[in-house]
Every structure is written in structure tokens, then in C-alpha cells.
Write an enzyme that holds these catalytic residues in place. Structure first.
Site, PDB file in Angstrom:
ATOM      1  N   LYS A 179       9.933  -9.004   6.087  1.00 32.43           N
ATOM      2  CA  LYS A 179       9.972  -9.541   7.379  1.00 32.43           C
ATOM      3  C   LYS A 179      11.359 -10.425   7.349  1.00 32.43           C
ATOM      4  O   LYS A 179      11.264 -11.283   6.772  1.00 32.43           O
ATOM      5  CB  LYS A 179       8.591  -9.874   7.890  1.00 32.43           C
ATOM      6  N   HIS A 297       5.902   6.082   3.438  1.00 32.43           N
ATOM      7  CA  HIS A 297       5.477   5.582   4.777  1.00 32.43           C
ATOM      8  C   HIS A 297       5.395   6.678   5.962  1.00 32.43           C
ATOM      9  O   HIS A 297       6.280   7.641   6.077  1.00 32.43           O
ATOM     10  CB  HIS A 297       6.602   4.664   5.133  1.00 32.43           C
TER      11      HIS A 297
END
EC number: 4.1.1.39
Length: 488
Positions: A179, A297
């Protein structure tokens, strides 16, 4: 009771009269159909338009997902059409709903090309979801026969071999997503990877939308990322990894990135669900040939899996992806920020991990499924989880799971390495308590507090996030509930 010869002849003659004939009379409904071991079975939740009979609606779905068109065509007589017609064989009302029905449909195996998800999905979900006779339609579950599953390779690596390569047993694997998702330079990206792995995580990962943007091209990310992996692995004395996302606009670009990923020594690479079924299968074949763990994902799945009445249930995606050959797939956390009813998530995990599953209506499993010795697929739990939930995560999800703490690692006030350490210590202390036979679910908060006395990063994390949980009602829950029965 079987039909008489005269009756069958009359039905067959009526079936081929010119014009528009109800689907049920055309042979797409058969309440007496005997299911074969080789049949592909599908169960749809259907909401017929007002005035449409549920049986006719089910027959229409069977017809439009197999051989039918809107009118009788004489070329049917040139085929084994009675064999190739899908058969709707059962319609049940949905509990608690006045306008919804479960429709069970059987498909002859020869309707599908061997080893092709693209072909399977072109039939099962290709056209029927826009059909006017249904107000809404959702594919809830499928039964794939062993004969068909044997034409798919299954997960490229599998849970057992992955653990052998990593030399990590008896606990969930730990990971984190870098992140912010977008905007970091390659050098700063590599630093995040190093800090997280050195702090105790097994994996760091790219997020779904980091590919090769102007602020950081893919090769820069790969080179700085693998440097972080290698330095952290050397310092920790453990096998470490980073999921390098090789998703790209063309298969040629994806193969190039995957080959480079292998050349620099990565043990794992990553793709997104949005690349499509054929691309996923192609990458899974490449991963098996190159001894690479393949992470998927599930980007985009909620556009069609989250709503109760239209689209498809995520358990179907779990089945298709296990067939396609991915080793990891995000499958829900229960306690995190993303959709996930506890019973539904348990059904997803069992679908990915069990060699055989039985009918379990409270988990949304409508068919028994034998997985024909295909490898197991490792579920991944990510999205809004933190170390204070460790006892809940282990209780709900078990050992065979990757727990991905993104914000729960990188959001730690003392830095990324401290966040990783907090998660690793929380996991280790909870596994020890469980293995000692303690009631770790009830005692979980106290177990964490005790461990935090000798781990500053864990104490800081517990003080920061406390008991934060995203308690929103799930939009997708089981239609059936467990009821107590007396022992006799």
C-alpha cells in the site's frame, strides 16, 4: 413409469411441428430424468416474469443454454437432438421467497469441449441471463463429473507442494498487499517488500491494478521487489516470496513478464480474474511447466457474484478456478471489509480444499462433488483484517489459508516491519494456544494481550485497532438454516 412407444412417438411428432412450441414440450423438461454420472449439473435461482410458469421457465433456461432457439428448426433432425437437449428435471420454490425457484438442469457431457472453461461458460452463462422469460437469473452451483474434470490440469502446484517449497507447516501463511496500491516508485516499492518480509511475513503482494504504469514500469517493480525478497530471506533464514502481478493487455506481454519473474528467481507470480478464462488457463499451464506458484486475485467478481438474485455465486467461480489451475484465490475473510457470510465462506473454502464435498445446503453446496484428484487450491483471506482478529480468523478459516494483512501491516504506527512482526507474533501465539488444547476462540483477546507484554509492536497494534470489525449484513446468505434434530 416409462412412456409407451405410442406416447413417445406422439410427443416426438408434436415436438417437430413447425412454429413456436413451449420449451417444456420440446423436450427440455423431464421430471423423470435419471441423472447419469457423466452429466454436468447446474442449479439456477430463477425469478420468472409474471405469468411465466416455473417449469416452462426452467425448460427455457435448459433449452437456451444447450441446443434450442426460439422456434422449431428442421436441422434438429440431422443431430442426436434428443440426447443433446439439456434436461430441466426439478423445480423447487426458494424458501422465504414467493417469486423465486431453484431449477436443476442436466447437460450431456458431449455438449462441452474437453478442458475448455471458455466453452463451458459459453453454454452455461453465455446467453440465458438476458432471456426475457426470466426477470432475474443466478447460477448457484454446479456438479462437474469426474470424466470432465480429468480433462483439466487443476492447480499448478497445490497446497501440499507449496508448503514443501516454502518449508512452512502447521499454520496459516502470512502476507500483505503493498500500500498504497498505486504511485510508489520502484525503490520505495522494494523497500515495502523488504520491511514486510523481514518483519515476519511469508509473502508480500502486488495489488490487482498495479501492472506497468508511468510512475513504475513492471520491470522496475520486479527488480526492486526481488531484491527485497532476497535480502529479507537471507536475514530471516526463511523462504520468502512476493506475488508479482504479470497481468497485461496481451498474452504475449503476460508471458514476457512471467518469464522474467522466473528468471529473477521468484517462486510465485500473480494474475487477475479479469484477464478471462482462457488467459487464466494458459497462465496456469505455463506455471505448471515452470514450477511457479500461481496466485489469482478475484478482481471484478463482485460485479456478478454479490447480488442474491442475478449473476452467479462465487462458489461457482471457486470451482472453475480450481479446474483452470490457479494455486491461490481470494475467497473471503468473514470478519473483514469485503462481502462474506460465515457459512458461505466456509462453503467456498471447502470447495477449494476438499477432495470430495457432500451436499451441504447451509453452506450453499447443492451438489456432492468428487474432485477427481485435482490439487487443492489455497484460499486467501484479505481486506480489512488485523492481528486483533487472529483467533477469529484461525477459527473460521483453519490452517490452509493465506492471511493477507495489507493495511493491518503497513498502517502500523511504528512502521511496516513492526506491523509484520505484530501479525507474526499474534499468529504464533494463537497457534501455540490451539495446539495446547486451549479454548483459543474464547480466550483469544487475553492470549493476544499476554503475548503483547513481550512484543511492543503487537501491543501498539492492539491499542490502535482494538476490536474493529466490519459488521455489515451480508447480501449473499444461505437459503437454508440448520435445525436441531433429536437423537433416536
Amino acid at each position: 413409469m416409462s412412456q409407451s412407444v405410442e406416447s413417445r412417438t406422439r410427443i416426438k411428432n408434436e415436438r417437430y411441428e413447425s412454429g413456436v412450441i413451449p420449451y417444456a414440450k420440446m423436450g427440455y423438461w423431464d421430471a423423470d430424468y435419471v441423472i447419469k454420472d457423466t452429466d454436468v449439473l447446474a442449479m439456477f435461482r430463477m425469478t420468472p416474469q409474471k405469468g411465466v410458469d416455473p417449469v416452462e421457465c426452467a425448460a427455457a433456461i435448459a433449452g437456451e443454454s444447450s441446443t434450442a432457439t426460439w422456434t422449431v428448426v428442421w436441422t434438429d433432425l440431422l443431430t442426436a437432438c434428443d440426447l443433446y437437449r439439456a434436461k430441466a428435471y426439478r423445480v423447487d420454490p426458494v424458501p422465504g421467497a414467493t417469486d423465486q425457484y431453484f431449477a436443476y438442469i442436466a447437460y450431456e457431457l458431449d455438449l462441452f469441449e474437453e478442458g475448455s472453461l471458455a466453452n463451458l461458460t459459453a453454454s452455461i452463462i453465455g446467453n440465458v441471463f438476458g432471456f426475457k422469460a426470466v426477470n432475474a437469473l443466478r447460477l448457484e452451483d454446479m456438479r462437474l463429473p469426474i470424466a470432465y474434470l480429468k480433462t483439466f490440469q487443476g492447480p499448478a502446484t497445490g497446497v501440499i507442494v507449496e508448503r514443501e517449497r516454502l518449508d512452512k507447516y502447521g499454520r496459516p501463511l502470512l502476507g500483505a498487499t503493498v500500500k498504497p496500491k498505486l504511485g510508489l516508485s520502484g525503490k520505495n516499492y522494494g523497500r515495502v517488500v523488504y520491511e514486510g518480509l523481514k518483519g515476519g511475513l511469508d509473502f508480500l503482494k502486488d495489488d490487482e491494478n498495479i501492472n506497468s504504469q508511468p510512475f513504475m514500469r513492471w520491470k522496475e517493480r520486479f527488480l526492486f521487489g526481488i531484491e527485497g525478497v532476497n535480502r529479507a530471506a537471507a536475514a530471516a533464514g526463511e523462504v520468502k516470496g512476493h506475488y508479482f502481478n504479470v497481468t497485461a493487455g496481451t498474452m504475449e506481454d503476460m508471458y514476457e513478464r512471467a518469464e522474467f519473474c522466473k528468471e529473477i528467481g521468484s517462486v510465485i507470480c500473480m494474475i487477475d480474474l479479469v484477464i478471462g478464462y482462457t488467459a487464466i488457463q494458459s497462465m496456469a499451464i505455463w506455471a505448471r511447466k515452470n514450477s511457479m506458484i500461481l496466485h489469482l486475485h478475484r478482481a471484478g467478481n463482485s460485479t456478478y457474484s454479490r447480488q442474491k438474485t442475478h449473476g452467479m455465486n462465487f462458489r461457482v467461480i471457486c470451482k472453475w478456478m480450481r479446474m483452470a489451475g490457479v494455486d491461490h484465490i481470494h475467497a473471503g475473510t468473514v470478519v473483514g471489509k469485503l462481502e462474506g457470510d460465515p457459512l458461505m465462506v466456509k462453503g467456498f473454502y471447502n470447495t477449494l480444499l476438499e477432495t470430495q464435498t457432500d451436499v451441504n445446503l447451509v453452506q450453499g453446496l447443492f451438489f456432492a462433488q468428487d474432485w477427481a484428484a485435482l490439487n487443492k487450491c489455497m484460499p486467501v483471506a484479505s481486506g480489512g483484517i488485523h492481528c486483533g482478529q487472529m483467533h477469529q480468523l484461525i477459527n473460521y478459516l483453519g490452517d490452509d489459508v493465506v492471511l493477507q494483512f495489507g493495511g493491518g501491516t503497513i498502517g502500523h504506527p511504528d512502521g511496516i516491519q513492526a506491523g509484520a512482526t505484530a501479525n507474526r507474533v499474534a499468529l504464533e501465539c494463537m497457534v501455540v494456544a490451539r495446539n495446547e488444547g486451549r479454548d483459543y476462540v474464547t480466550e483469544g483477546p487475553q492470549i493476544l494481550r499476554n503475548a503483547a507484554k513481550s512484543c511492543g509492536p503487537l501491543q501498539t497494534a492492539l491499542d490502535l485497532w482494538k476490536d474493529i470489525t466490519f459488521n455489515y449484513a451480508s447480501t449473499d446468505t444461505a437459503d437454508f438454516v440448520e435445525t436441531a434434530t433429536a437423537n433416536k
